[in-house]
Each structure stands twice: as structure tokens, then as C-alpha cells.
Design a protein around this motif. Structure first.
Motif, mmCIF file in Angstrom:
data_model
loop_
_atom_site.group_PDB
_atom_site.id
_atom_site.type_symbol
_atom_site.label_atom_id
_atom_site.label_comp_id
_atom_site.label_asym_id
_atom_site.label_seq_id
_atom_site.Cartn_x
_atom_site.Cartn_y
_atom_site.Cartn_z
ATOM 1 N N SER A 20 -14.674 60.581 40.502
ATOM 2 C CA SER A 20 -13.911 59.647 41.332
ATOM 3 C C SER A 20 -12.973 60.390 42.281
ATOM 4 C CB SER A 20 -13.090 58.719 40.423
ATOM 5 O OG SER A 20 -12.057 58.099 41.135
ATOM 6 N N ASN A 21 -13.082 60.073 43.570
ATOM 7 C CA ASN A 21 -12.188 60.699 44.549
ATOM 8 C C ASN A 21 -10.736 60.309 44.309
ATOM 9 O OD1 ASN A 21 -14.219 62.104 45.879
ATOM 10 N ND2 ASN A 21 -14.635 60.419 47.284
ATOM 11 N N ASN A 22 -10.492 59.054 43.942
ATOM 12 C CA ASN A 22 -9.121 58.633 43.655
ATOM 13 C C ASN A 22 -8.562 59.359 42.440
ATOM 14 O OD1 ASN A 22 -8.869 56.937 45.803
ATOM 15 N ND2 ASN A 22 -8.644 55.062 44.619
ATOM 16 N N SER A 23 -9.408 59.600 41.457
ATOM 17 C CA SER A 23 -8.960 60.307 40.270
ATOM 18 C C SER A 23 -8.619 61.761 40.607
ATOM 19 C CB SER A 23 -10.044 60.236 39.187
ATOM 20 O OG SER A 23 -9.517 60.508 37.928
ATOM 21 N N LYS A 24 -9.438 62.387 41.425
ATOM 22 C CA LYS A 24 -9.149 63.754 41.872
ATOM 23 C C LYS A 24 -7.845 63.788 42.668
ATOM 24 C CE LYS A 24 -14.029 64.939 42.258
ATOM 25 N NZ LYS A 24 -15.114 65.195 43.221
ATOM 26 N N ALA A 25 -7.642 62.793 43.522
ATOM 27 C CA ALA A 25 -6.413 62.723 44.324
ATOM 28 C C ALA A 25 -5.194 62.490 43.429
ATOM 29 C CB ALA A 25 -6.531 61.620 45.370
ATOM 30 N N ALA A 26 -5.354 61.687 42.375
ATOM 31 C CA ALA A 26 -4.248 61.450 41.441
ATOM 32 C C ALA A 26 -3.867 62.736 40.718
ATOM 33 C CB ALA A 26 -4.614 60.356 40.443
ATOM 34 N N LEU A 27 -4.857 63.516 40.327
ATOM 35 C CA LEU A 27 -4.589 64.796 39.673
ATOM 36 C C LEU A 27 -3.848 65.736 40.624
ATOM 37 C CD1 LEU A 27 -4.789 66.785 37.348
ATOM 38 C CD2 LEU A 27 -7.114 67.342 38.118
ATOM 39 N N ALA A 28 -4.298 65.804 41.860
ATOM 40 C CA ALA A 28 -3.624 66.657 42.854
ATOM 41 C C ALA A 28 -2.185 66.198 43.071
ATOM 42 C CB ALA A 28 -4.400 66.635 44.170
ATOM 43 N N MET A 29 -1.962 64.888 43.121
ATOM 44 C CA MET A 29 -0.612 64.348 43.298
ATOM 45 C C MET A 29 0.275 64.721 42.115
ATOM 46 S SD MET A 29 0.601 60.376 43.766
ATOM 47 C CE MET A 29 -0.614 60.058 45.021
ATOM 48 N N LEU A 30 -0.252 64.563 40.906
ATOM 49 C CA LEU A 30 0.515 64.934 39.711
ATOM 50 C C LEU A 30 0.908 66.412 39.761
ATOM 51 C CD1 LEU A 30 -1.499 63.057 36.968
ATOM 52 C CD2 LEU A 30 0.971 62.873 37.293
ATOM 53 N N GLN A 31 -0.020 67.251 40.154
ATOM 54 C CA GLN A 31 0.251 68.688 40.219
ATOM 55 C C GLN A 31 1.245 69.029 41.326
ATOM 56 O OE1 GLN A 31 -3.888 69.820 40.601
ATOM 57 N NE2 GLN A 31 -4.035 70.352 38.429
ATOM 58 N N ASN A 32 1.117 68.378 42.485
ATOM 59 C CA ASN A 32 2.006 68.663 43.615
ATOM 60 C C ASN A 32 3.437 68.208 43.374
ATOM 61 O OD1 ASN A 32 -0.051 69.836 45.113
ATOM 62 N ND2 ASN A 32 -0.588 67.918 46.126
ATOM 63 N N LYS A 33 3.615 67.169 42.588
ATOM 64 C CA LYS A 33 4.954 66.614 42.353
ATOM 65 C C LYS A 33 5.547 67.063 41.025
ATOM 66 C CE LYS A 33 4.188 62.536 45.164
ATOM 67 N NZ LYS A 33 5.389 62.010 45.811
ATOM 68 N N GLN A 34 4.869 67.952 40.337
ATOM 69 C CA GLN A 34 5.273 68.355 38.988
ATOM 70 C C GLN A 34 6.578 69.146 38.964
ATOM 71 O OE1 GLN A 34 2.356 70.760 36.963
ATOM 72 N NE2 GLN A 34 3.131 70.176 34.960
ATOM 73 N N LYS A 35 6.866 69.896 40.018
ATOM 74 C CA LYS A 35 8.063 70.740 40.021
ATOM 75 C C LYS A 35 9.137 70.157 40.932
ATOM 76 C CE LYS A 35 5.609 74.865 38.769
ATOM 77 N NZ LYS A 35 5.422 76.268 38.925
ATOM 78 N N ASN A 36 10.394 70.354 40.522
ATOM 79 C CA ASN A 36 11.500 69.925 41.361
ATOM 80 C C ASN A 36 11.802 71.014 42.390
ATOM 81 O OD1 ASN A 36 13.080 71.881 40.070
ATOM 82 N ND2 ASN A 36 13.950 70.406 38.632
ATOM 83 N N LEU A 37 12.827 70.815 43.203
ATOM 84 C CA LEU A 37 13.153 71.772 44.269
ATOM 85 C C LEU A 37 13.517 73.153 43.740
ATOM 86 C CD1 LEU A 37 15.167 69.419 46.638
ATOM 87 C CD2 LEU A 37 12.788 70.187 46.874
ATOM 88 N N ASP A 38 14.016 73.213 42.512
ATOM 89 C CA ASP A 38 14.374 74.498 41.906
ATOM 90 C C ASP A 38 13.163 75.210 41.303
ATOM 91 O OD1 ASP A 38 17.031 74.004 42.528
ATOM 92 O OD2 ASP A 38 17.420 73.055 40.581
ATOM 93 N N GLY A 39 12.000 74.567 41.325
ATOM 94 C CA GLY A 39 10.792 75.165 40.768
ATOM 95 C C GLY A 39 10.586 74.875 39.298
ATOM 96 N N GLU A 40 11.490 74.093 38.709
ATOM 97 C CA GLU A 40 11.347 73.735 37.296
ATOM 98 C C GLU A 40 10.416 72.532 37.165
ATOM 99 O OE1 GLU A 40 15.014 73.119 35.237
ATOM 100 O OE2 GLU A 40 15.986 74.783 36.282
ATOM 101 N N GLU A 41 9.622 72.563 36.109
ATOM 102 C CA GLU A 41 8.716 71.445 35.875
ATOM 103 C C GLU A 41 9.480 70.216 35.408
ATOM 104 O OE1 GLU A 41 5.630 72.743 33.207
ATOM 105 O OE2 GLU A 41 4.548 73.714 34.844
ATOM 106 N N LYS A 42 9.087 69.053 35.943
ATOM 107 C CA LYS A 42 9.702 67.781 35.561
ATOM 108 C C LYS A 42 8.942 67.128 34.406
ATOM 109 C CE LYS A 42 9.400 66.300 39.895
ATOM 110 N NZ LYS A 42 9.470 65.365 41.037
ATOM 111 N N TYR A 43 7.667 67.447 34.300
ATOM 112 C CA TYR A 43 6.827 66.857 33.266
ATOM 113 C C TYR A 43 5.619 67.761 33.037
ATOM 114 C CZ TYR A 43 4.600 65.234 37.586
ATOM 115 O OH TYR A 43 4.043 65.165 38.847
#
Length: 133
Positions: A20-43
């Protein structure tokens, strides 16, 4: 001297369909938003491929509750499959027999008790991720 144990990160689970293209895009979004501005992981991201690791009955029940929908079972399954659903037991059996009938992507924030489905678009998934600040 005081000692603070390491904090554990919340887990966001992606019920994922690699086709699924949407599923691939969701995974990319999760990975892109995983870190905060300080580089620490949020989840932490837990990816569950629906073909290799279908959800358990307990997970499906929780997701249904977290969706806060009047018809969560129908929302979680492909439209043709959801026509046959009359109760949660039918949904569990159907996903157990044919995990590919699950609508993917589904993202679950277990700690906050929220879930979002991104079949049509990823708006609800993005909102769920962005709330995790």
C-alpha cells in the motif's frame, strides 16, 4: 547523589501493508517526525506487517476502542469484507483467516489510547503523530 532511571519511550504501532502506497507514506511520516528539534526521539515505532505478523484479538479490540467510531470493525476492514461483519467475533475471525482484509495503514498510540486509519488520506494519522510532542 540521585539516580534517575532511563525513561521509556512511548510506542506508536503501524499496522502496515507493504503493498500500500498510503502505508509506505505513513511509515515515512512516522520516521520523519520521530525526532524533536534537539534530535531526541519522541517515540518508538513498532511496524507490524499484516502478512507476517497479523494483529492479535487483544490488539484488534484495543484498536477498535481507540478509534472512537460507531462502526470500528467496519472501518478496520476492507469494504467488501466489512459487509459480512455483524460483531467483533466475526471481525477477529476474518482477520485471523485473511489478514490482508485489514485496512492499512493503522497507527496506534497505545499510551494515549488513540488510533487512526489512513486509507483515504493520512490526515488523521498525521494529527495523531503531531499530538505526540
Amino acid at each position: 547523589m540521585s539516580f534517575r532511571p532511563p525513561r521509556s519511550l512511548p510506542i506508536l504501532t503501524l499496522f502496515h501493508n507493504v503493498r500500500s502506497n498510503n502505508s509506505k507514506a505513513a511509515l515515512a511520516m512516522l520516521q520523519n517526525k520521530q525526532k524533536n528539534l534537539d534530535g531526541e526521539e519522541k517515540y518508538r515505532i513498532d511496524v507490524m506487517d499484516e502478512f507476517k505478523q497479523p494483529p492479535t484479538d487483544t490488539q484488534l479490540k484495543q484498536v477498535a476502542i481507540f478509534l472512537k467510531s460507531k462502526t470500528p470493525w467496519k472501518d478496520m476492514l476492507l469494504p467488501d469484507a466489512s459487509k459480512e461483519i455483524t460483531n467483533s467475533h466475526d471481525a477477529f475471525k476474518m482477520v485471523q483467516d485473511k489478514p490482508q482484509l485489514l485496512q492499512c495503514p493503522i497507527v496506534v498510540d497505545w499510551e494515549r489510547g488513540k488510533a487512526a486509519i489512513g486509507v483515504k488520506d493520512l490526515t488523521e494519522i498525521e494529527k495523531l503523530i503531531d499530538e505526540r510532542k
